[in-house]
Structure formats: structure tokens, C-alpha cells
Motif scaffolding. Structure first.
Motif, short mmCIF file in Angstrom:
data_model
loop_
_atom_site.label_atom_id
_atom_site.label_comp_id
_atom_site.label_asym_id
_atom_site.label_seq_id
_atom_site.Cartn_x
_atom_site.Cartn_y
_atom_site.Cartn_z
N ARG A 72 46.98 40.77 -15.90
CA ARG A 72 46.75 39.32 -15.67
C ARG A 72 47.92 38.54 -16.25
NH1 ARG A 72 44.25 41.64 -19.43
NH2 ARG A 72 43.92 40.74 -21.50
N ALA A 73 48.15 37.37 -15.65
CA ALA A 73 49.29 36.57 -16.10
C ALA A 73 48.96 35.09 -16.05
CB ALA A 73 50.50 36.85 -15.20
N THR A 74 49.63 34.34 -16.93
CA THR A 74 49.61 32.89 -16.86
C THR A 74 51.05 32.44 -16.63
OG1 THR A 74 47.75 32.78 -18.40
CG2 THR A 74 49.03 30.76 -18.11
N HIS A 75 51.23 31.60 -15.64
CA HIS A 75 52.57 31.10 -15.30
C HIS A 75 52.58 29.58 -15.55
CE1 HIS A 75 55.78 30.53 -11.88
NE2 HIS A 75 56.10 29.89 -12.98
N VAL A 76 53.34 29.19 -16.57
CA VAL A 76 53.48 27.76 -16.88
C VAL A 76 54.86 27.32 -16.41
CG1 VAL A 76 53.42 25.99 -18.68
CG2 VAL A 76 52.10 28.08 -18.97
N ASP A 77 54.90 26.28 -15.60
CA ASP A 77 56.19 25.87 -15.06
C ASP A 77 56.25 24.35 -14.91
OD1 ASP A 77 58.68 25.85 -13.43
OD2 ASP A 77 58.27 27.99 -13.35
N ALA A 78 57.43 23.81 -15.20
CA ALA A 78 57.64 22.37 -15.02
C ALA A 78 57.87 22.02 -13.55
CB ALA A 78 58.84 21.92 -15.86
N SER A 79 58.12 23.03 -12.72
CA SER A 79 58.42 22.78 -11.30
C SER A 79 57.21 23.09 -10.43
CB SER A 79 59.61 23.65 -10.87
OG SER A 79 59.61 23.83 -9.47
N SER A 80 56.70 22.07 -9.74
CA SER A 80 55.54 22.30 -8.86
C SER A 80 55.96 23.11 -7.63
CB SER A 80 54.92 20.96 -8.45
OG SER A 80 55.89 20.14 -7.85
N ALA A 81 57.18 22.95 -7.18
CA ALA A 81 57.65 23.70 -6.01
C ALA A 81 57.71 25.19 -6.32
CB ALA A 81 59.02 23.18 -5.58
N TYR A 82 58.21 25.53 -7.51
CA TYR A 82 58.24 26.95 -7.90
C TYR A 82 56.81 27.50 -8.00
CZ TYR A 82 63.14 28.13 -9.05
OH TYR A 82 64.47 28.46 -9.01
N LEU A 83 55.92 26.71 -8.58
CA LEU A 83 54.53 27.18 -8.72
C LEU A 83 53.90 27.42 -7.35
CD1 LEU A 83 53.26 24.97 -11.68
CD2 LEU A 83 53.44 27.45 -11.70
N ASN A 84 54.19 26.55 -6.38
CA ASN A 84 53.63 26.74 -5.03
C ASN A 84 54.16 28.03 -4.40
OD1 ASN A 84 52.12 24.44 -5.12
ND2 ASN A 84 53.66 23.14 -4.13
N ALA A 85 55.47 28.25 -4.56
CA ALA A 85 56.07 29.48 -4.00
C ALA A 85 55.50 30.71 -4.70
CB ALA A 85 57.59 29.43 -4.16
N ALA A 86 55.34 30.63 -6.01
CA ALA A 86 54.81 31.76 -6.78
C ALA A 86 53.36 32.06 -6.37
CB ALA A 86 54.88 31.45 -8.28
N ALA A 96 45.76 37.24 -6.05
CA ALA A 96 45.11 35.95 -6.35
C ALA A 96 43.95 36.21 -7.29
CB ALA A 96 44.62 35.30 -5.06
N GLY A 97 43.76 35.33 -8.24
CA GLY A 97 42.68 35.54 -9.20
C GLY A 97 43.14 36.25 -10.46
N ARG A 98 44.32 36.87 -10.37
CA ARG A 98 44.85 37.54 -11.57
C ARG A 98 45.92 36.68 -12.26
NH1 ARG A 98 46.82 43.25 -9.64
NH2 ARG A 98 46.93 43.69 -11.85
N VAL A 99 46.29 35.58 -11.60
CA VAL A 99 47.34 34.72 -12.17
C VAL A 99 46.81 33.30 -12.28
CG1 VAL A 99 49.71 33.87 -11.96
CG2 VAL A 99 49.12 36.12 -11.03
N GLU A 100 47.02 32.71 -13.46
CA GLU A 100 46.68 31.29 -13.66
C GLU A 100 47.98 30.49 -13.60
OE1 GLU A 100 44.83 28.32 -17.07
OE2 GLU A 100 45.06 30.45 -17.51
N PHE A 101 47.96 29.41 -12.84
CA PHE A 101 49.16 28.59 -12.68
C PHE A 101 48.97 27.26 -13.40
CE2 PHE A 101 48.81 31.42 -9.04
CZ PHE A 101 50.07 31.99 -9.00
N VAL A 102 49.94 26.90 -14.22
CA VAL A 102 49.84 25.66 -15.00
C VAL A 102 51.10 24.84 -14.80
CG1 VAL A 102 49.51 24.68 -17.31
CG2 VAL A 102 48.46 26.89 -16.75
N HIS A 103 50.92 23.63 -14.27
CA HIS A 103 52.07 22.75 -14.06
C HIS A 103 52.23 21.83 -15.27
CE1 HIS A 103 54.12 19.34 -11.67
NE2 HIS A 103 55.00 20.17 -12.15
N ALA A 104 53.20 22.14 -16.13
CA ALA A 104 53.34 21.37 -17.38
C ALA A 104 54.64 21.73 -18.07
CB ALA A 104 52.18 21.69 -18.32
N ASP A 105 55.00 20.87 -19.02
CA ASP A 105 55.99 21.25 -20.02
C ASP A 105 55.27 22.20 -20.97
OD1 ASP A 105 57.51 21.47 -22.35
OD2 ASP A 105 58.27 19.43 -22.20
#
Ligand SMILES: C[S@@+](CC[C@H](N)C(=O)[O-])C[C@H]1O[C@@H](n2cnc3c(N)ncnc32)[C@H](O)[C@@H]1O
Length: 213
Positions: A72-86, A96-105
Motif C-alpha cells: 500500500r502507498a500514500t502519494h502526497v503531491d503539490a501537483s494535481s495534474a501529476y496526481l490525476n496521471a498517477a 486502485a484502493g491500494r494507493v491514497e492520493f493527497v493533494h497538499a504541501d
């Protein structure tokens, strides 16, 4: 995304960049610096580990490590475009379901995130002015290991970054790139209980692996 610094980063890594990076990943696999991070993490022999990928871009690190190391993974990114692609790539791979995506500093939200076995920062410190805050927050979420890629701390990198920043300034682009002092980053991580166990180099990038002692 309240902070100005992250708005700038969000604008810098937009849809075109994210789509181009994902295309490149499909064509060639992970970039060389990412391959070094993958090899470093795999050298630890972890199984069923959790990963916190800070500034993971299109998510190359967990797309790869989910084959054998990470569940499982958590991906924190300041870029919403990268998060969408990821997210698109994660779904395409059936993860899907194994990764949490967080848009933030990351420095704003670090304390709200669960600690992970491994924390990765692949070419992230060089996009962030306050490396102390970033690395302290990252170390604070790392249970067992932390791997990062950053520009080599030498006169050539500093000269290249100076030219890049001058060009950005002339183009009235507020984004900046940084070569942070490697010795100071190392001391900071040591003070957080992490010790370097391997170091590998490319022409521009250096990859360091830290383990909690
Ligand atoms: C040069 S890109 C690297 C992307 C990917 N790791 C790679 O190596 O291809 C820098 C990444 O760090 C992210 N980033 C920079 N500062 C950040 C911060 N404080 N919090 C979260 N993400 C950050 C950017 O949004 C971007 O995704």
C-alpha cells in the motif's frame, strides 16, 4: 492548496508535463534516478511494506514496488495534474484502493498521515526552498527507511541551477530550483535517527538510502 509556494509548484507541473511523463514511463520504464531509488529500496529486502511517496509525480516508484515490495502507498503531491496521471495509471494496473492520493504541501499535512515503512522523495527537495522542514517532516513519517534523489552538490549543479533560475526570472516564472547542501541534509536526517546506508550517483543526480538504526 493554501500556500503560495505550492500553488507555484502546482502550476509548474501541469497536465502537459504529467501526460508527457506518463507517456515516457510507458515507453521506457522508470527514469535512471528512479531506478536507483528502486534498487536501493529493494536492497533492503522488505516485503508487504507501506510506502509514503512525497512528490511522486506519475507514481513510478509505487507502480514498480507494488510488484514485489510494497502492498500500500500514500502519494502526497503539490501537483494535481501529476496526481490525476498517477491515479489513472494506478487504476490501469488494477491497484486502485491500494494507493491514497493527497493533494497538499507535504509539510502541511505530514502530521496527519500514518507513518510508513519507507518514505521516498525522488527529485523533490530540489523543488522546495525549505529542505529542513521537508526532510524533518519526511523523517518523522519514516518507520524504517527513507530514500531520496537530489542534484549533486557541486559547482556544475550550482552553475546550471543559477542559469535555470535566471531564465525563470526573465520569463517571470516564479518557480525556482535548488541545490541544497548535502552535508546539512545528511546531518539533519542523522539527528532524526536515520543513517545513510548507500549512495549512488548519476551525472546530475545522487540517490541516498537511509535506514533507522
Ligand atoms: C521534479 S518533480 C519530480 C516528480 C517525480 N518524483 C519524478 O522524479 O519524476 C517534483 C515533484 O515534487 C512535488 N513537490 C514539490 N514540493 C512538494 C511539497 N512540498 N509537497 C508535496 N509535493 C511536492 C511536485 O508537485 C512534483 O510532483
Amino acid at each position: 492548496m493554501p500556500c503560495e509556494c505550492c500553488k507555484i509548484t502546482n502550476d509548474q507541473f501541469g497536465k502537459d508535463t504529467a501526460e508527457a511523463d506518463l507517456k515516457e514511463f510507458h515507453r521506457k520504464g522508470p527514469a535512471d534516478h528512479t531506478r536507483l531509488i528502486l534498487a536501493a529500496v529493494r536492497s533492503l529486502g522488505f516485503k508487504d511494506a507501506s510506502l509514503l511517496d512525497v512528490g511522486g509525480g506519475i507514481g513510478a516508484i509505487y507502480h514498480e514496488l507494488m510488484k514485489d515490495t510494497v502492498t500500500r502507498a500514500t502519494h502526497v503531491d503539490a501537483s494535481s495534474a501529476y496526481l490525476n496521471a498517477a491515479r489513472t495509471e494506478t487504476e490501469r494496473r488494477g491497484n486502485a484502493g491500494r494507493v491514497e492520493f493527497v493533494h497538499a504541501d507535504f509539510t502541511d499535512v505530514a502530521e496527519t498521515l500514518a507513518p510508513a515503512d519507507v518514505v521516498t522523495l525522488d527529485r523533490v527537495v530540489c523543488c522546495y526552498p525549505d529542505y529542513r522542514a521537508l526532510l524533518k517532516a519526511a523523517a518523522g513519517r519514516s518507520r524504517r527507511a527513507l530514500a531520496l534523489a537530489y542534484p549533486r552538490d557541486n559547482w556544475l549543479s550550482r552553475a546550471v541551477v543559477k542559469v535555470m533560475n535566471l531564465t525563470l526570472r526573465i520569463m517571470r516564472d516564479p518557480f525556482r530550483v535548488f541545490v541544497h547542501p548535502v552535508a546539512a541534509m545528511d546531518s539533519l536526517l542523522n539527528a532524526e535517527g536515520l543513517h545513510r546506508v548507500s549512495l549512488s550517483r548519476l551525472f546530475v543526480w545522487e540517490v541516498a538510502l537511509y535506514q533507522r538504526s
